[in-house]
Design a protein around this motif. Sequence first.
Motif, PDB file in Angstrom:
ATOM      1  N   THR A   1      72.793 -24.053 -10.796  1.00  0.00           N
ATOM      2  CA  THR A   1      73.447 -23.515  -9.620  1.00  0.00           C
ATOM      3  C   THR A   1      74.125 -24.677  -8.918  1.00  0.00           C
ATOM      4  O   THR A   1      73.913 -25.828  -9.268  1.00  0.00           O
ATOM      5  CB  THR A   1      72.431 -22.817  -8.691  1.00  0.00           C
ATOM      6  N   MET A   2      74.986 -24.380  -7.975  1.00  0.00           N
ATOM      7  CA  MET A   2      75.561 -25.450  -7.169  1.00  0.00           C
ATOM      8  C   MET A   2      75.909 -24.912  -5.801  1.00  0.00           C
ATOM      9  O   MET A   2      75.995 -23.696  -5.610  1.00  0.00           O
ATOM     10  CB  MET A   2      76.774 -26.085  -7.857  1.00  0.00           C
ATOM     11  N   ASP A   3      76.080 -25.798  -4.851  1.00  0.00           N
ATOM     12  CA  ASP A   3      76.456 -25.354  -3.509  1.00  0.00           C
ATOM     13  C   ASP A   3      77.965 -25.154  -3.464  1.00  0.00           C
ATOM     14  O   ASP A   3      78.639 -25.262  -4.482  1.00  0.00           O
ATOM     15  CB  ASP A   3      75.941 -26.326  -2.447  1.00  0.00           C
ATOM     16  N   CYS A   4      78.493 -24.888  -2.295  1.00  0.00           N
ATOM     17  CA  CYS A   4      79.903 -24.495  -2.225  1.00  0.00           C
ATOM     18  C   CYS A   4      80.856 -25.648  -2.458  1.00  0.00           C
ATOM     19  O   CYS A   4      82.063 -25.433  -2.566  1.00  0.00           O
ATOM     20  CB  CYS A   4      80.202 -23.829  -0.890  1.00  0.00           C
ATOM     21  N   ILE A   5      80.345 -26.897  -2.510  1.00  0.00           N
ATOM     22  CA  ILE A   5      81.251 -27.993  -2.825  1.00  0.00           C
ATOM     23  C   ILE A   5      80.889 -28.667  -4.146  1.00  0.00           C
ATOM     24  O   ILE A   5      81.349 -29.761  -4.439  1.00  0.00           O
ATOM     25  CB  ILE A   5      81.349 -29.038  -1.695  1.00  0.00           C
ATOM     26  N   GLY A   6      80.108 -27.982  -4.969  1.00  0.00           N
ATOM     27  CA  GLY A   6      79.967 -28.421  -6.358  1.00  0.00           C
ATOM     28  C   GLY A   6      78.826 -29.350  -6.663  1.00  0.00           C
ATOM     29  O   GLY A   6      78.869 -30.016  -7.704  1.00  0.00           O
ATOM     30  N   ALA A   7      77.795 -29.383  -5.821  1.00  0.00           N
ATOM     31  CA  ALA A   7      76.645 -30.244  -6.135  1.00  0.00           C
ATOM     32  C   ALA A   7      75.751 -29.496  -7.119  1.00  0.00           C
ATOM     33  O   ALA A   7      75.094 -28.526  -6.768  1.00  0.00           O
ATOM     34  CB  ALA A   7      75.879 -30.565  -4.856  1.00  0.00           C
ATOM     35  N   LYS A   8      75.746 -29.959  -8.354  1.00  0.00           N
ATOM     36  CA  LYS A   8      75.017 -29.253  -9.413  1.00  0.00           C
ATOM     37  C   LYS A   8      73.523 -29.387  -9.258  1.00  0.00           C
ATOM     38  O   LYS A   8      73.009 -30.442  -8.895  1.00  0.00           O
ATOM     39  CB  LYS A   8      75.404 -29.851 -10.780  1.00  0.00           C
ATOM     40  N   GLU A   9      72.833 -28.322  -9.587  1.00  0.00           N
ATOM     41  CA  GLU A   9      71.375 -28.322  -9.519  1.00  0.00           C
ATOM     42  C   GLU A   9      70.887 -27.711 -10.825  1.00  0.00           C
ATOM     43  O   GLU A   9      70.894 -26.503 -10.986  1.00  0.00           O
ATOM     44  CB  GLU A   9      70.954 -27.460  -8.328  1.00  0.00           C
ATOM     45  N   LEU A  10      70.490 -28.553 -11.777  1.00  0.00           N
ATOM     46  CA  LEU A  10      70.002 -28.018 -13.050  1.00  0.00           C
ATOM     47  C   LEU A  10      68.558 -27.624 -12.891  1.00  0.00           C
ATOM     48  O   LEU A  10      67.826 -28.219 -12.118  1.00  0.00           O
ATOM     49  CB  LEU A  10      70.114 -29.083 -14.148  1.00  0.00           C
ATOM     50  N   ALA A  11      68.137 -26.613 -13.642  1.00  0.00           N
ATOM     51  CA  ALA A  11      66.731 -26.212 -13.562  1.00  0.00           C
ATOM     52  C   ALA A  11      66.281 -25.762 -14.931  1.00  0.00           C
ATOM     53  O   ALA A  11      67.078 -25.348 -15.761  1.00  0.00           O
ATOM     54  CB  ALA A  11      66.555 -25.083 -12.557  1.00  0.00           C
ATOM     55  N   LYS A  12      64.970 -25.867 -15.142  1.00  0.00           N
ATOM     56  CA  LYS A  12      64.447 -25.437 -16.438  1.00  0.00           C
ATOM     57  C   LYS A  12      63.906 -24.025 -16.383  1.00  0.00           C
ATOM     58  O   LYS A  12      63.684 -23.400 -17.413  1.00  0.00           O
ATOM     59  CB  LYS A  12      63.312 -26.375 -16.858  1.00  0.00           C
ATOM     60  N   ASP A  13      63.671 -23.511 -15.172  1.00  0.00           N
ATOM     61  CA  ASP A  13      63.019 -22.209 -15.072  1.00  0.00           C
ATOM     62  C   ASP A  13      63.896 -21.129 -14.450  1.00  0.00           C
ATOM     63  O   ASP A  13      64.205 -20.133 -15.106  1.00  0.00           O
ATOM     64  CB  ASP A  13      61.689 -22.333 -14.331  1.00  0.00           C
ATOM     65  N   PHE A  14      64.300 -21.295 -13.215  1.00  0.00           N
ATOM     66  CA  PHE A  14      65.112 -20.257 -12.585  1.00  0.00           C
ATOM     67  C   PHE A  14      65.988 -20.893 -11.512  1.00  0.00           C
ATOM     68  O   PHE A  14      65.681 -21.965 -11.001  1.00  0.00           O
ATOM     69  CB  PHE A  14      64.251 -19.154 -11.969  1.00  0.00           C
ATOM     70  N   VAL A  15      67.081 -20.221 -11.201  1.00  0.00           N
ATOM     71  CA  VAL A  15      67.946 -20.638 -10.089  1.00  0.00           C
ATOM     72  C   VAL A  15      68.321 -19.399  -9.286  1.00  0.00           C
ATOM     73  O   VAL A  15      68.426 -18.305  -9.837  1.00  0.00           O
ATOM     74  CB  VAL A  15      69.242 -21.346 -10.560  1.00  0.00           C
ATOM     75  N   VAL A  16      68.511 -19.592  -7.984  1.00  0.00           N
ATOM     76  CA  VAL A  16      68.809 -18.458  -7.103  1.00  0.00           C
ATOM     77  C   VAL A  16      69.952 -18.845  -6.164  1.00  0.00           C
ATOM     78  O   VAL A  16      70.201 -20.017  -5.920  1.00  0.00           O
ATOM     79  CB  VAL A  16      67.581 -18.060  -6.253  1.00  0.00           C
TER      80      VAL A  16
END
Lengths: 208, 285
Positions: free
Chosen positions: B203-218
Amino acid sequence: MECVLGVVGRDFAVVAADTSAVQSILVHKTDEDKVLVLDSHKLMGASGEPGDRVQFTEFIQKNLHLYQFRNNIPLSTAATANFTRGELATALRKNPYSVNILLAGFDSDVGASMYYIDYIATFHKIEKGAFGYGSYFCLSLMDKLYRPDMSVEEAVDLVDKCIKEIRLRLVVAPQNFIIKIVDKDGAREYARRAYTSNSPSDAATVTA
Amino acid sequence: MSLDSDRDRNAKRRWLPRAEPKGWTSLDLLAEQEAHLRPHKPKSLCGLSFLDSAFHSRHRTRRVQESRLQPRLLREPAAPAMSIFEYNGSAVVAMVGKNCFAIASDRRLGVQLQTIATDFKRVFKIHDKLYIGLSGLATDAQTLYQRLVFRHKLYQLREERDMKPQTFASLVSALLYEKRFGPYFCQPVIAGLGEDNEPFICTMDCIGAKELAKDFVVSGTASESLYGACESMYKPNMEPDELFETISQALLSSVDRDCLSGWGGYVLLVTPTEVQERVLKSRMD
């Protein structure tokens, strides 16, 4: 203050709008047509800032005609709606138009369809919708009474009920409305509703 | 202290040069009835335009002074100070299972307190094994999706293959950061099957900061509820059926606690061999 509402029935779509042109406390006109006939089989009901409304809807209309002249075929309703949405979206972060649009049309392959396009270019295909303060009264009426296979009489009856509700319950309500219809025979004015009597429960003279 | 001088002072704080309506007298109040339809008629005096002010919602001041002018009758219906991200209402979640992933969203399209439609699409397909869910402002979600499809089609023409999920995530991040000082008000959730059908979500915020996850993203207005629900319901290496059940329950229980999202759910389950789409019936409120 400006109410635009629309309903899609069996092979037709109905768009109704109030016909008041208001500025501050003054009513300039009571027969302002806010549902523009874009071409033979499309209607665009618009509400919002008066200058933007007229300029933007006529801009779309002229572009539609240009496409038809250039390509010898009319643009489909879906394509028109997407074009309109694109224009609003492009202008959004430069010089936004404050116009809410209900675009209804009839295509021989798809039938009747209606698109909801917000002033910030939110785009969605809908069966029933309304803009303005009138929507607070109309949407729930429509949810209850709408059916996908309505006939023209039933749909106009539903629109009349919405108009009656707006007249009765909205403070400083617009009294006069115009109802336009689009079906396989084309887009045309169906009726006008004018408030003529003192009794608030009377609905109107019909000229169509 | 006149109201006009306050507004003149605050006018300098605006980013865009825009003519303020002259004569903020009671005669103009009727004309301001449907101010919520116009992007630039701020109720507050801080003079920021609709889109910018929502981004800086913490800096709003002197709103109370403004509202005392308007007679109660003519004030617009209760439109609480909402962030631009909460204008339409949304909830998107993606989860990883064993060689599969699921991405789900709610179906409500609203305009603040009013519900416009209950069949709005938030999860879009990029290619058979890559999906993106866009929460936040609906118009920006649609614009962003169109731009991404355009970029992906060009990539397909040039590279003669589909984009990998990691590459696509970088593309989305770059597109969003391009608009750093006038962003798209969306939070994307990207889910795809990468090399060797390894599931990938981010997932990422509105200016593109990526957040990788191994389980789930919301993401979305129901994101806090979603975090809680997913954290408690998630198990690693779930089979597709169990994954579908888990993500559905997590989505439905979270949106039930959020007034701006809900009205049904839409779940996509993607395995290396097939894609299952399901529409969930939920509390329709």
